[in-house]
Design a protein around this motif. Structure first.
Motif, mmCIF file in Angstrom:
data_model
loop_
_atom_site.group_PDB
_atom_site.id
_atom_site.type_symbol
_atom_site.label_atom_id
_atom_site.label_comp_id
_atom_site.label_asym_id
_atom_site.label_seq_id
_atom_site.Cartn_x
_atom_site.Cartn_y
_atom_site.Cartn_z
ATOM 1 N N LEU A 120 0.592 -1.123 -0.059
ATOM 2 C CA LEU A 120 0.128 -0.016 -0.140
ATOM 3 C C LEU A 120 0.958 1.220 -0.072
ATOM 4 C CD1 LEU A 120 -2.946 -0.774 2.545
ATOM 5 C CD2 LEU A 120 -3.139 -0.584 -0.045
ATOM 6 N N GLY A 121 1.936 1.306 0.750
ATOM 7 C CA GLY A 121 2.820 2.438 0.908
ATOM 8 C C GLY A 121 3.367 2.687 -0.666
ATOM 9 N N LYS A 122 3.789 1.653 -1.302
ATOM 10 C CA LYS A 122 4.308 1.865 -2.666
ATOM 11 C C LYS A 122 3.108 2.457 -3.677
ATOM 12 C CE LYS A 122 7.356 -1.960 -2.479
ATOM 13 N NZ LYS A 122 7.462 -3.520 -3.051
ATOM 14 N N LEU A 123 2.062 1.771 -3.386
ATOM 15 C CA LEU A 123 0.965 2.230 -4.148
ATOM 16 C C LEU A 123 0.518 3.619 -4.114
ATOM 17 C CD1 LEU A 123 -1.465 1.342 -6.102
ATOM 18 C CD2 LEU A 123 -2.808 0.926 -4.248
ATOM 19 N N ARG A 125 2.146 5.963 -3.014
ATOM 20 C CA ARG A 125 3.455 6.784 -3.431
ATOM 21 C C ARG A 125 3.423 6.966 -4.836
ATOM 22 N NH1 ARG A 125 8.906 4.392 -3.252
ATOM 23 N NH2 ARG A 125 8.023 3.381 -5.005
ATOM 24 N N ALA A 126 3.147 5.883 -5.545
ATOM 25 C CA ALA A 126 2.865 5.831 -7.199
ATOM 26 C C ALA A 126 1.860 6.855 -7.457
ATOM 27 C CB ALA A 126 2.604 4.462 -7.533
ATOM 28 N N LYS A 132 6.445 9.787 0.151
ATOM 29 C CA LYS A 132 7.633 8.902 0.224
ATOM 30 C C LYS A 132 7.049 7.386 0.130
ATOM 31 C CE LYS A 132 10.511 11.510 3.080
ATOM 32 N NZ LYS A 132 10.989 11.832 4.439
ATOM 33 N N GLY A 133 6.179 7.241 0.925
ATOM 34 C CA GLY A 133 5.573 5.883 0.847
ATOM 35 C C GLY A 133 5.926 4.673 1.703
ATOM 36 N N HIS A 134 7.102 5.091 2.478
ATOM 37 C CA HIS A 134 7.700 4.124 3.161
ATOM 38 C C HIS A 134 7.137 3.542 4.447
ATOM 39 C CE1 HIS A 134 8.200 7.823 5.226
ATOM 40 N NE2 HIS A 134 8.920 7.136 6.182
ATOM 41 N N LEU A 135 7.479 2.408 4.874
ATOM 42 C CA LEU A 135 6.620 1.802 5.993
ATOM 43 C C LEU A 135 7.638 1.838 7.346
ATOM 44 C CD1 LEU A 135 4.018 0.126 6.411
ATOM 45 C CD2 LEU A 135 5.562 -2.019 6.604
ATOM 46 N N VAL A 136 6.996 2.408 8.592
ATOM 47 C CA VAL A 136 7.768 2.212 9.776
ATOM 48 C C VAL A 136 6.841 1.471 10.772
ATOM 49 C CG1 VAL A 136 8.756 3.758 11.822
ATOM 50 C CG2 VAL A 136 8.885 4.535 9.500
ATOM 51 N N THR A 163 6.455 10.188 8.501
ATOM 52 C CA THR A 163 5.884 11.237 7.895
ATOM 53 C C THR A 163 6.020 11.123 6.366
ATOM 54 O OG1 THR A 163 5.776 12.552 9.677
ATOM 55 C CG2 THR A 163 5.757 13.686 7.640
ATOM 56 N N GLY A 164 5.113 11.055 5.461
ATOM 57 C CA GLY A 164 5.427 11.021 4.165
ATOM 58 C C GLY A 164 5.190 9.583 3.745
ATOM 59 N N GLY A 165 4.792 8.558 4.879
ATOM 60 C CA GLY A 165 4.652 7.267 4.303
ATOM 61 C C GLY A 165 3.699 6.599 5.408
ATOM 62 N N ILE A 166 3.872 5.492 5.769
ATOM 63 C CA ILE A 166 2.805 4.925 6.647
ATOM 64 C C ILE A 166 3.499 4.393 8.040
ATOM 65 C CG2 ILE A 166 1.571 2.702 6.954
ATOM 66 C CD1 ILE A 166 1.214 2.636 3.782
ATOM 67 N N LEU A 167 2.670 4.561 9.129
ATOM 68 C CA LEU A 167 3.177 4.268 10.415
ATOM 69 C C LEU A 167 2.432 3.017 10.602
ATOM 70 C CD1 LEU A 167 5.100 4.520 13.169
ATOM 71 C CD2 LEU A 167 2.908 5.933 13.885
#
Lengths: 323, 199
Positions: A120-123, A125-126, A132-136, A163-167
């Motif tokens: 989902l993070g990648k999706l 972001r795309a 960013k779409g990264h996952l923490v 921030t910029g992605g997924i927590l």
């Protein structure tokens, strides 16, 4: 003439690009209308550059390649369609729904929650939803502190990282553990405040066992409305676990000897395994295979001559010896 | 707000028609909001006669920015608000002046979301010329994608105008065409009836 050739080669993906080309004198007003018609009536607005389209398709292929999880895949497609349509509506200056994508993942361990969160993070972001779409990935211990003020500090620290992605908060229900005096509540308050203030920059996913998550939401009724998307991750069936095992081995360039295949099927579909508390757990399948790979290594290490086939094959004994 | 934009080639009579329409609705004075191509807004109050004198004229591209007039249109027993937007004429070819090109881009931008597009055509252009100008063809093709689109065949007061109107009727058989004369205040009632349908 040269200018016309240039415009024929140029493709515009946004209406604003067409207007800018008209302003710059690259195209005539009549050509601008033609371009608008092409965008609006032929293929609909292509809000995405071809590269972005490819990225989205790649992510969707990655999702489709996951074994099982049909209901999750369906929901992800719904979310994708929703985002696309809301964006198109915004472009047409139509009233659009706010895109709130905070989620709750309910399911046993090893049922694909983290994997889906990464996809989902990648999706997102795309699709331009997240920068960013990264996952923490965090759990209670990462968020909850030991003294007054410590919790907010720890929670904010992880929120900033995400921030910029997924927590992704694993076993999120444990934040409600310990009652009123526990610092878990302070962490939840901090999370809610931050997600309201940074709604376009972060997505929160609360994950955990189904029953525990239900109780968690009952204790914190405000959370339910803040997390509008709920995904259930069912346990994998025996057949799905076998398929996962096959793919894992294939990726690692191993194969099972006929006897070993039978043993694996018994292990993952058998009553003993399924009745286990971790039934349907793909992580246990991975652990089982990794142990079998180690057993194979011990079996082969003392042999003076090894063929390529020997190095690739997991025998029945390798699996049988795994407890 | 319901937006209705007047578009067409330069000198088709858009500004004069817009002001006649305001007059037809019973207004003696009006506020015109000018939107420059850099997004700058300014507003000026006019008496209708003064607006006609100052804003319309015989030279090409007299209107160089979007000019919006807020109107209250009686529809049945109710009153509906609408914005009548007069726009920079869309000329054929690439215009040498950057200001005009920007103003044309503004026109196209508003056309994308306007509820009603009134395409004004000077019928006298088609008295002798028996081929549609590409820009008129393109406006019509784009307009038909939108719900509210009509052609206003202007300058019906001029000699041989009927000939031009017939040509337009043959060229756009499926589009509503309203013969009007901004100069002689003809066709305003029909335009109001058409616009009211979309408010």
């Amino acid at each position: 003439m040269e200018k016309n050739d240039t415009t024929q080669r140029t493709s515009y993906h946004w209406p604003e690009d067409i207007l800018a080309a008209l302003e710059r004198g690259e195209i005539t007003a009549a050509e601008a209308f033609t371009r608008f018609r092409q965008l609006e009536s032929v293929g609909g607005f292509s809000d995405k550059e071809p590269q972005t389209n490819k990225e989205i398709n790649d992510v969707m292929h990655e999702l489709d390649a996951l074994v099982g999880l049909e209901s999750v895949k369906k929901l992800v497609r719904e979310i994708k369609a929703f985002i696309e349509i809301q964006k198109r509506r915004q472009h047409e200056r139509l009233v659009s729904e706010p895109i709130v994508l905070h989620m709750i993942f309910r399911g046993n361990p090893g049922t694909g929650k983290t994997t889906v969160a990464r996809i989902l993070g990648k999706l997102f972001r795309a699709m331009g939803v997240l920068p960013k779409g990264h996952l923490v990935e965090v759990e209670r211990a990462d968020l909850v502190g030991e003294y007054i003020g410590h919790t907010a500090q720890k929670t904010r620290e992880h929120l900033k990282k995400a921030t910029g992605g997924i927590l992704f908060i694993d076993e999120a229900y444990s934040l409600a553990r310990g009652g009123e005096k526990d610092f878990g509540k302070e962490s939840v308050d901090c999370l809610c405040k931050y997600m309201e203030d940074n709604k376009e920059n972060i997505i929160l996913i609360l994950a955990g066992y189904r029953k525990e998550m239900e109780k968690f939401l009952e204790v914190n009724p405000g959370l339910r409305s803040r997390f509008p998307i709920h995904m259930d991750f069912p346990d994998y069936t025996g057949a799905e676990l076998l398929e996962i095992a096959r793919r894992m081995l294939q990726q690692r360039q191993y194969r099972l000897a006929p006897g070993a295949e039978k043993e694996l099927a018994i292990r993952v579909t058998g009553a003993g395994y399924i009745s286990d508390a971790y039934a349907g757990n793909a992580r246990l399948v991975r652990n089982l295979l990794e142990k079998a790979i180690r057993k194979q290594a011990v079996r082969l290490v003392s042999k003076p001559v090894l063929t390529r086939d020997d190095l690739m094959t997991i025998q029945y004994d390798d699996l049988r010896e795994v407890e | 707000m319901n937006e209705c934009i007047l578009v067409g080639q330069p000198n088709a009579g858009k500004t004069l028609f817009a002001l006649r329409f305001v007059e037809f609705l019973g207004m003696r004075s009006l506020d015109v909001t000018f939107m420059a191509s850099d997004g700058m807004l300014s507003c000026k109050h006019y008496k209708v006669d003064q607006a006609i004198r100052e804003l319309s004229g015989l030279e090409r591209h007299k209107t160089r920015e979007l000019q919006t007039i807020a109107l209250q249109v009686p529809v049945g027993k109710s009153i509906r608000s609408m914005k009548l937007i007069d726009s920079c004429g869309l000329s054929e070819g690439i215009h040498p002046e950057a200001v005009i090109r920007k103003a044309m881009a503004q026109t196209l931008s508003v056309m994308r979301y306007a509820k009603v597009i009134l395409h004004m055509i000077d019928v006298t252009l088609y008295v002798k010329r028996k081929q549609l100008a590409d820009i008129d063809q393109q406006i019509a093709q784009y307009g038909q994608l939108k719900g509210g689109y009509a052609i206003l065949a202007n300058k019906m007061d001029l000699p041989n105008a009927k000939e031009g109107l017939n040509f337009l009727a043959d060229s756009f058989p499926a589009r509503p065409i309203i013969p009007v004369s901004a100069l002689q205040k003809k066709g305003l009632k029909e335009v109001k009836a058409l616009v009211s349908r979309y408010l």
